[in-house]
Design a protein around this motif. Sequence first.
Motif, PDB file in Angstrom:
ATOM      1  N   PHE A 102     -90.697 -82.914  -7.934  1.00 53.34           N
ATOM      2  CA  PHE A 102     -90.019 -81.772  -8.558  1.00 53.34           C
ATOM      3  C   PHE A 102     -90.744 -81.317  -9.821  1.00 53.34           C
ATOM      4  CE2 PHE A 102     -86.341 -83.087  -5.945  1.00 53.34           C
ATOM      5  CZ  PHE A 102     -86.050 -81.846  -5.392  1.00 53.34           C
ATOM      6  N   PHE A 103     -91.250 -82.268 -10.588  1.00 58.70           N
ATOM      7  CA  PHE A 103     -91.981 -81.914 -11.803  1.00 58.70           C
ATOM      8  C   PHE A 103     -93.214 -81.074 -11.473  1.00 58.70           C
ATOM      9  CE2 PHE A 103     -95.439 -82.943 -14.771  1.00 58.70           C
ATOM     10  CZ  PHE A 103     -94.876 -82.487 -15.955  1.00 58.70           C
ATOM     11  N   LEU A 104     -93.976 -81.514 -10.463  1.00 58.53           N
ATOM     12  CA  LEU A 104     -95.183 -80.776 -10.073  1.00 58.53           C
ATOM     13  C   LEU A 104     -94.837 -79.432  -9.436  1.00 58.53           C
ATOM     14  CD1 LEU A 104     -97.393 -83.658  -8.601  1.00 58.53           C
ATOM     15  CD2 LEU A 104     -97.734 -82.439 -10.754  1.00 58.53           C
ATOM     16  N   THR A 105     -93.800 -79.417  -8.587  1.00 59.07           N
ATOM     17  CA  THR A 105     -93.371 -78.159  -7.960  1.00 59.07           C
ATOM     18  C   THR A 105     -93.057 -77.109  -9.015  1.00 59.07           C
ATOM     19  OG1 THR A 105     -92.457 -79.268  -6.012  1.00 59.07           O
ATOM     20  CG2 THR A 105     -91.620 -77.071  -6.502  1.00 59.07           C
ATOM     21  N   VAL A 112     -97.933 -70.014 -11.414  1.00 61.49           N
ATOM     22  CA  VAL A 112     -98.028 -68.836 -10.543  1.00 61.49           C
ATOM     23  C   VAL A 112     -97.162 -67.702 -11.087  1.00 61.49           C
ATOM     24  CG1 VAL A 112     -97.593 -67.955  -8.218  1.00 61.49           C
ATOM     25  CG2 VAL A 112     -98.544 -70.251  -8.514  1.00 61.49           C
ATOM     26  N   LEU A 113     -95.956 -68.039 -11.515  1.00 64.80           N
ATOM     27  CA  LEU A 113     -95.025 -67.008 -11.990  1.00 64.80           C
ATOM     28  C   LEU A 113     -95.528 -66.331 -13.265  1.00 64.80           C
ATOM     29  CD1 LEU A 113     -92.280 -65.777 -11.235  1.00 64.80           C
ATOM     30  CD2 LEU A 113     -91.240 -67.336 -12.855  1.00 64.80           C
ATOM     31  N   LEU A 114     -96.086 -67.096 -14.182  1.00 67.71           N
ATOM     32  CA  LEU A 114     -96.632 -66.506 -15.401  1.00 67.71           C
ATOM     33  C   LEU A 114     -97.781 -65.552 -15.085  1.00 67.71           C
ATOM     34  CD1 LEU A 114     -96.576 -69.602 -17.793  1.00 67.71           C
ATOM     35  CD2 LEU A 114     -95.182 -67.545 -17.991  1.00 67.71           C
ATOM     36  N   THR A 115     -98.550 -65.882 -14.042  1.00 68.63           N
ATOM     37  CA  THR A 115     -99.623 -64.993 -13.608  1.00 68.63           C
ATOM     38  C   THR A 115     -99.063 -63.700 -13.019  1.00 68.63           C
ATOM     39  OG1 THR A 115    -100.897 -66.976 -13.050  1.00 68.63           O
ATOM     40  CG2 THR A 115    -101.760 -64.882 -12.249  1.00 68.63           C
ATOM     41  N   LEU A 116     -98.016 -63.838 -12.225  1.00 66.43           N
ATOM     42  CA  LEU A 116     -97.375 -62.657 -11.634  1.00 66.43           C
ATOM     43  C   LEU A 116     -96.720 -61.784 -12.702  1.00 66.43           C
ATOM     44  CD1 LEU A 116     -95.734 -64.330  -8.495  1.00 66.43           C
ATOM     45  CD2 LEU A 116     -97.796 -62.919  -8.565  1.00 66.43           C
ATOM     46  N   MET A 117     -96.204 -62.399 -13.746  1.00 65.98           N
ATOM     47  CA  MET A 117     -95.628 -61.635 -14.847  1.00 65.98           C
ATOM     48  C   MET A 117     -96.702 -60.848 -15.593  1.00 65.98           C
ATOM     49  SD  MET A 117     -92.844 -64.422 -16.254  1.00 65.98           S
ATOM     50  CE  MET A 117     -92.097 -63.379 -17.506  1.00 65.98           C
ATOM     51  N   ALA A 118     -97.903 -61.431 -15.702  1.00 63.49           N
ATOM     52  CA  ALA A 118     -99.018 -60.709 -16.316  1.00 63.49           C
ATOM     53  C   ALA A 118     -99.432 -59.532 -15.437  1.00 63.49           C
ATOM     54  CB  ALA A 118    -100.201 -61.662 -16.531  1.00 63.49           C
ATOM     55  N   TYR A 119     -99.413 -59.730 -14.116  1.00 63.23           N
ATOM     56  CA  TYR A 119     -99.722 -58.634 -13.191  1.00 63.23           C
ATOM     57  C   TYR A 119     -98.690 -57.518 -13.311  1.00 63.23           C
ATOM     58  CZ  TYR A 119    -100.093 -56.073  -8.782  1.00 63.23           C
ATOM     59  OH  TYR A 119    -100.196 -55.077  -7.838  1.00 63.23           O
ATOM     60  N   ASP A 120     -97.418 -57.902 -13.451  1.00 63.38           N
ATOM     61  CA  ASP A 120     -96.358 -56.914 -13.632  1.00 63.38           C
ATOM     62  C   ASP A 120     -96.614 -56.066 -14.874  1.00 63.38           C
ATOM     63  OD1 ASP A 120     -93.440 -55.883 -13.416  1.00 63.38           O
ATOM     64  OD2 ASP A 120     -93.497 -56.810 -15.399  1.00 63.38           O
ATOM     65  N   ARG A 121     -96.998 -56.700 -15.977  1.00 64.35           N
ATOM     66  CA  ARG A 121     -97.292 -55.955 -17.211  1.00 64.35           C
ATOM     67  C   ARG A 121     -98.538 -55.083 -17.048  1.00 64.35           C
ATOM     68  NH1 ARG A 121     -93.772 -54.271 -19.252  1.00 64.35           N
ATOM     69  NH2 ARG A 121     -92.996 -54.653 -17.183  1.00 64.35           N
ATOM     70  N   TYR A 122     -99.523 -55.581 -16.284  1.00 62.33           N
ATOM     71  CA  TYR A 122    -100.738 -54.802 -16.030  1.00 62.33           C
ATOM     72  C   TYR A 122    -100.403 -53.514 -15.270  1.00 62.33           C
ATOM     73  CZ  TYR A 122    -104.787 -53.273 -13.351  1.00 62.33           C
ATOM     74  OH  TYR A 122    -105.752 -52.503 -12.743  1.00 62.33           O
ATOM     75  N   ALA A 145     -90.876 -66.078  -3.970  1.00 62.24           N
ATOM     76  CA  ALA A 145     -90.957 -67.030  -2.856  1.00 62.24           C
ATOM     77  C   ALA A 145     -92.322 -67.707  -2.820  1.00 62.24           C
ATOM     78  CB  ALA A 145     -90.680 -66.315  -1.538  1.00 62.24           C
ATOM     79  N   ALA A 146     -93.391 -66.937  -3.076  1.00 63.96           N
ATOM     80  CA  ALA A 146     -94.748 -67.497  -3.077  1.00 63.96           C
ATOM     81  C   ALA A 146     -94.905 -68.551  -4.165  1.00 63.96           C
ATOM     82  CB  ALA A 146     -95.768 -66.378  -3.274  1.00 63.96           C
ATOM     83  N   ALA A 147     -94.325 -68.286  -5.337  1.00 63.88           N
ATOM     84  CA  ALA A 147     -94.419 -69.246  -6.442  1.00 63.88           C
ATOM     85  C   ALA A 147     -93.716 -70.559  -6.085  1.00 63.88           C
ATOM     86  CB  ALA A 147     -93.809 -68.637  -7.710  1.00 63.88           C
ATOM     87  N   TRP A 148     -92.488 -70.455  -5.548  1.00 59.39           N
ATOM     88  CA  TRP A 148     -91.712 -71.654  -5.219  1.00 59.39           C
ATOM     89  C   TRP A 148     -92.325 -72.425  -4.041  1.00 59.39           C
ATOM     90  CZ3 TRP A 148     -87.892 -73.764  -8.064  1.00 59.39           C
ATOM     91  CH2 TRP A 148     -87.275 -72.962  -9.025  1.00 59.39           C
ATOM     92  N   ILE A 149     -92.679 -71.709  -2.973  1.00 64.96           N
ATOM     93  CA  ILE A 149     -93.218 -72.380  -1.778  1.00 64.96           C
ATOM     94  C   ILE A 149     -94.594 -72.954  -2.060  1.00 64.96           C
ATOM     95  CG2 ILE A 149     -93.992 -72.024   0.605  1.00 64.96           C
ATOM     96  CD1 ILE A 149     -91.792 -69.852   0.824  1.00 64.96           C
ATOM     97  N   GLY A 150     -95.444 -72.180  -2.744  1.00 67.53           N
ATOM     98  CA  GLY A 150     -96.780 -72.676  -3.096  1.00 67.53           C
ATOM     99  C   GLY A 150     -96.692 -73.915  -3.969  1.00 67.53           C
ATOM    100  N   GLY A 151     -95.767 -73.907  -4.921  1.00 69.95           N
ATOM    101  CA  GLY A 151     -95.583 -75.072  -5.782  1.00 69.95           C
ATOM    102  C   GLY A 151     -95.120 -76.294  -5.010  1.00 69.95           C
ATOM    103  N   ALA A 152     -94.179 -76.094  -4.090  1.00 69.08           N
ATOM    104  CA  ALA A 152     -93.623 -77.215  -3.323  1.00 69.08           C
ATOM    105  C   ALA A 152     -94.665 -77.841  -2.395  1.00 69.08           C
ATOM    106  CB  ALA A 152     -92.417 -76.747  -2.523  1.00 69.08           C
ATOM    107  N   LEU A 153     -95.430 -76.997  -1.702  1.00 63.65           N
ATOM    108  CA  LEU A 153     -96.436 -77.514  -0.762  1.00 63.65           C
ATOM    109  C   LEU A 153     -97.547 -78.271  -1.487  1.00 63.65           C
ATOM    110  CD1 LEU A 153     -96.757 -74.507   1.728  1.00 63.65           C
ATOM    111  CD2 LEU A 153     -95.561 -76.676   2.084  1.00 63.65           C
ATOM    112  N   THR A 154     -97.996 -77.719  -2.609  1.00 71.12           N
ATOM    113  CA  THR A 154     -99.048 -78.382  -3.386  1.00 71.12           C
ATOM    114  C   THR A 154     -98.533 -79.677  -3.995  1.00 71.12           C
ATOM    115  OG1 THR A 154     -99.923 -76.183  -3.931  1.00 71.12           O
ATOM    116  CG2 THR A 154    -100.767 -78.046  -5.202  1.00 71.12           C
ATOM    117  N   ALA A 155     -97.302 -79.644  -4.498  1.00 72.82           N
ATOM    118  CA  ALA A 155     -96.709 -80.843  -5.095  1.00 72.82           C
ATOM    119  C   ALA A 155     -96.540 -81.948  -4.066  1.00 72.82           C
ATOM    120  CB  ALA A 155     -95.364 -80.496  -5.718  1.00 72.82           C
TER     121      ALA A 155
END
Length: 311
Positions: A102-105, A112-122, A145-155
């Motif tokens: 859970f910590f890694l997820t 990922v989410l912080l990156t997407l937030m930067a894209y939103d501002r861009y 969904a990409a942030a949560w699923i990507g985090g879970a699979l990598t974790a």
Amino acid sequence: MDQNNDSSTDFILLGLFPGFRYPYLLILIVLLIYTIAFAGNALLILLIWLDSCLHTPMYFLLSQLSLIDLAYISSTVPKTVTNYFTGKKNISYFACATQLFFFLTLGIAECVLLTLMAYDRYVAVCNPLRYTVLMSPQVCLQMAAAAWIGGALTALVHTIYPMHFPICSSREINHYFCEMPAILRLSCVDKSAYEMVKLVTTILFLLAPFLLILSSYTLISLTVLRMNSQMGKNKALATCSSHLTVVSLFFGQAIFIYMTPSSSHTPEQDQIVAVLGTMVTPMLNPLIYSLRNKEVVGALKKMIRRKLLSR
């Protein structure tokens, strides 16, 4: 081991700064941080959900960040506090693996989410005419969904792999939670293959997002400098500066822990940096976004006004 009724597969968490002279003060500070972080993030989620003015892509992503921070700090602090008050330091193999997962997820999802937030501002600053198309509700849901699923699979990979390394020394983890570098120190087998996997993952989910965020803000800065309206400049800088502050806090500690050799820093230094990432940052995020954001402050005032009038 025996005094805690541990099985042979249990780990021992030595706790937060075990050599600290005033443990009561330390645990009170931890509880205070947890209370502020929990209340702040929960309130921010509630405000975004209740106020229709905040039903925008930027605030949707911000609500996801607050949700991650709530879960992030809750994945470590309750166990730390429970161990302190019960006097038991053991954590089972399964509980340790679950906490690590859970910590890694949550950590990867936040990157990922912080990156997407930067894209939103861009998109909002550099391509405002296409904002409603590029940041539609469907796209925002897909991003989350990409942030949560990507985090879970990598974790999952980084939980199963290191947790199967044989423990060649004491099962004492010199940390207050099951963190990957602390667990790896317990094993004396060759970990070079896993270190390569870890390197690739940190490049993909830590270094690359950080560089993308810097690129986004470089383009945003160039666009802002070309703006004629001083009000438009101030608004763009206000929203972007809040996000940059959060990015600096989160990525700074993550890069220190996961992209520098473990031999270059002590377990005590790891704990200090981990406290910044797992406790201080989740506490500061809602404060940074609310105190520096007129729309959030306005939504809070409206909610308080409604409560007062209803009485």
